[in-house]
Design an enzyme around this catalytic site. Structure first.
Site, short mmCIF file in Angstrom:
data_model
loop_
_atom_site.label_atom_id
_atom_site.label_comp_id
_atom_site.label_asym_id
_atom_site.label_seq_id
_atom_site.Cartn_x
_atom_site.Cartn_y
_atom_site.Cartn_z
N CYS A 151 17.01 -4.89 -37.41
CA CYS A 151 17.63 -3.80 -38.18
C CYS A 151 16.67 -3.23 -39.22
O CYS A 151 16.83 -2.09 -39.66
CB CYS A 151 18.90 -4.30 -38.88
SG CYS A 151 18.63 -5.65 -40.04
N ASN A 152 15.66 -4.01 -39.61
CA ASN A 152 14.74 -3.55 -40.65
C ASN A 152 13.36 -3.18 -40.16
O ASN A 152 12.54 -2.67 -40.93
CB ASN A 152 14.57 -4.65 -41.73
CG ASN A 152 15.76 -4.70 -42.65
OD1 ASN A 152 16.35 -3.68 -42.97
ND2 ASN A 152 16.13 -5.90 -43.08
N GLU A 215 14.52 -14.59 -46.51
CA GLU A 215 15.68 -14.71 -45.61
C GLU A 215 15.29 -15.43 -44.32
O GLU A 215 14.15 -15.35 -43.87
CB GLU A 215 16.27 -13.32 -45.32
CG GLU A 215 15.33 -12.38 -44.61
CD GLU A 215 15.70 -12.15 -43.16
OE1 GLU A 215 16.60 -12.84 -42.67
OE2 GLU A 215 15.08 -11.29 -42.54
N GLY A 292 32.54 -6.71 -34.91
CA GLY A 292 31.38 -7.37 -34.31
C GLY A 292 31.28 -8.81 -34.77
O GLY A 292 31.27 -9.07 -35.98
N GLY A 294 28.78 -11.01 -33.62
CA GLY A 294 27.48 -11.56 -33.24
C GLY A 294 26.87 -12.34 -34.38
O GLY A 294 27.58 -12.79 -35.29
N GLY A 297 27.46 -10.51 -37.75
CA GLY A 297 28.89 -10.48 -38.05
C GLY A 297 29.39 -11.85 -38.46
O GLY A 297 30.21 -11.97 -39.39
#
Length: 552
Positions: A151-152, A215, A292, A294, A297
């Site tokens: 996503c990043n 993270e 979602g 996954g 989520g």
């Protein structure tokens, strides 16, 4: 033919400072955004990614006949463009690739260099990574490849047989799959080569290049690159070795430092952002909907539970994942509903988290406008926290007066609040990464002996085969098969015994007692003694083979 190198050398660069070079180049008309050049003086020097605002137009740099400058003949231009890459290669100077070695290159965009509007167009689902590797390795100057798409970030790692040509081909491929013009990609991309590319991936795996410092999810994503690439042609020795080493680095950093202690993921930052935007009095009563179930989520659900949320509605394609989450969080009421119930449940929710792999929007402006308003105690606005790439919620939904949309780029304000506490831990991690980069570079450099080994074996085989044939011709045609075989075995044995010593001094399997510098010195000595550098380079052979294959 006029070239960039010729233009640069004409500036008498031996007497030029780098600043003066830039000033001289700026005098020329037309503009491009980025430009890399090199020149030769007493030593070769490189100005990588030199930002030049005004240079000679590209057309003028490659004019082979001045008489053609006055006008343009479409037929001639078409004929020129039809010249195959193979023909250009065959007519190039003999040492065109001799001094060039293959490079590890990363062409990427991330949350620092490109907005989500650009990143989502380039996003490649995990299931399509093998296909992407195949397409990249089909390019003329790309030997190995890997895709890291989250996503990043969207980062393409390749082993390029030619650095600049490889970057050009990868950038054009990225433009083709995303419909983003090359000029726009060049505005947002970053390029890193060899040691810098290695250092970058190790930082990524360690969580130092994440939106949320330290993270842990990115390490799992790097592991997935290796898992997906296993057995895929093109995910070969150098690239697979790079990613496997990156996993080791990521684990070591998290073990030796406390950078991940108390750190937040993108999912937890999303929950923090939602709570920040809600009135504090409504934290315990706000109705939460998660679309979602996954990996991301699931983390959203866990962080909501950790913040005291006791009831969460989850919409997902199947119930299996939701049932598994339910077993882990026994004290939280988790209600499962199929996707067909999404809009109905959205009408009853105050905060909606979306984290699906859908490539189409789940919530449009028209759909959100039709939803009933939320309670004034919540602030009178329904919150959409969209952490999906591509996005699940249309950006125009923010135009709806009763709704507010936040995406992954909006998490920065949450991240900054937690960043200062872990910066000193990041310094400890950097020391580990520097050490690991040295180890990987030593391993990668040791692979340079492989072409020399191949060329030396080929050189010996040519001599052996030639002398064997001469011997047979002198002995006549009526030689018994057993004698012919004996002579053949003798020639093989002599060649192998003569090669044994040199090969021992080129061994790079981790068991050798010689240092890497000694092995590389031996390699250069053998290249000189047997004149191996005068042969067609292994690099050029690979490029010729790829171009010929692509033209079939």
């Amino acid at each position: 033919m006029a070239t960039v190198s010729g233009f640069v050398s004409s500036l008498s660069l031996n007497n030029f400072s780098e600043q003066k070079l830039k000033v001289e180049v700026w005098k020329y008309p037309r503009s491009i955004q980025k430009f890399s050049l090199c020149y030769s003086s007493s030593q070769t020097r490189f100005f990588d990614n030199l930002r030049i605002r005004k240079v000679i137009p590209e057309k003028q740099l490659f004019v082979s006949n001045p008489r053609c400058e006055a006008g343009s003949n479409p037929k001639i231009e078409a004929k020129r463009s039809s010249v195959s890459a193979l023909e250009l290669l065959k007519t190039s100077a003999a040492d065109r690739y001799t001094k060039e070695t293959s490079s590890i290159v990363v062409v990427g965009l991330n949350f620092r260099t490109a907005p989500i509007e650009v990143r989502e167009k380039l996003s490649i689902p995990e299931a399509q990574w093998p296909q992407a590797i195949g397409e990249l390795c089909a390019l003329n100057h790309i030997e190995e490849a890997a895709v890291l798409s989250t996503c990043n970030r969207m980062e393409i790692y390749v082993v390029a047989l030619s650095q600049h040509r490889g970057v050009k081909e990868v950038t054009e491929w990225m433009s083709k799959i995303s419909a983003v013009p090359v000029s726009e990609l060049c505005q947002h991309r970053f390029l890193l080569y060899n040691k810098d590319a290695t250092h970058h991936l190790f930082e990524v795996s360690a969580g130092l290049d994440s939106l949320v410092l330290g993270e842990g999810q990115i390490l799992a994503q790097v592991k997935q690159v290796v898992k997906t690439g296993q057995g895929i042609p093109g995910f070969d020795r150098k690239i697979s070795g790079l990613f496997k080493h990156a996993i080791t680095v990521g684990k070591r950093v998290r073990t030796k430092t406390s950078i991940s202690t108390g750190s937040v993921s993108v999912s937890s930052a999303a929950v923090e952002l939602a709570l920040m935007k809600l009135p504090e009095s409504s934290h315990a009563t706000a109705r939460m909907l998660v679309v979602g179930a996954g990996k991301m989520g699931k983390l959203v659900i866990k962080h909501l539970a950790a913040k005291g949320c006791t009831k969460i509605v989850v919409v997902n394609r199947t119930e299996d994942r939701v049932s598994a989450i339910r077993k882990e969080l026994e004290n939280v009421e988790i209600v499962y509903l199929p996707l067909s119930e999404m809009l109905a449940r959205a009408a009853e929710a105050d905060v909606i988290f979306t984290s699906t792999a859908s490539e189409t929007l789940l919530f449009s402006k028209e759909q959100v406008q039709a939803l009933p308003p939320v309670s004034s105690q919540i602030g009178g606005r329904r919150l959409f926290i969209d952490i999906s790439v591509p996005r699940n919620v249309g950006s125009c939904v923010s135009d709806v007066e009763t709704a507010r949309v936040y995406n992954v780029d909006d998490l920065k304000e949450i991240v900054e609040a937690n960043k200062e506490d872990r910066l000193h831990k990041a310094m400890e991690a950097q020391a580990i990464i520097v050490e690991e980069v040295k180890q990987f570079e030593a391993w990668k450099d040791s692979l340079e002996t492989v072409p020399t080994i191949k060329k030396l074996r080929a050189y010996a085989e040519r001599i052996r085969s030639s002398e064997f044939d001469k011997c047979l011709s002198k002995m006549g045609d009526d030689i018994p098969k057993n004698k012919k075989k004996a002579i053949y075995d003798l020639s093989i044995g002599i060649a192998n015994k003569l090669l044994h010593g040199p090969m021992q001094h080129l061994r790079c399997d981790g068991n050798e007692i010689r240092s890497l510098s000694e092995i590389l010195e031996n390699m250069h000595a053998l290249n000189r003694i047997f004149s191996l550098d005068t042969e067609i380079s292994v690099l050029e052979q690979k490029i010729r083979a790829k171009i010929e294959q692509n033209q079939k």
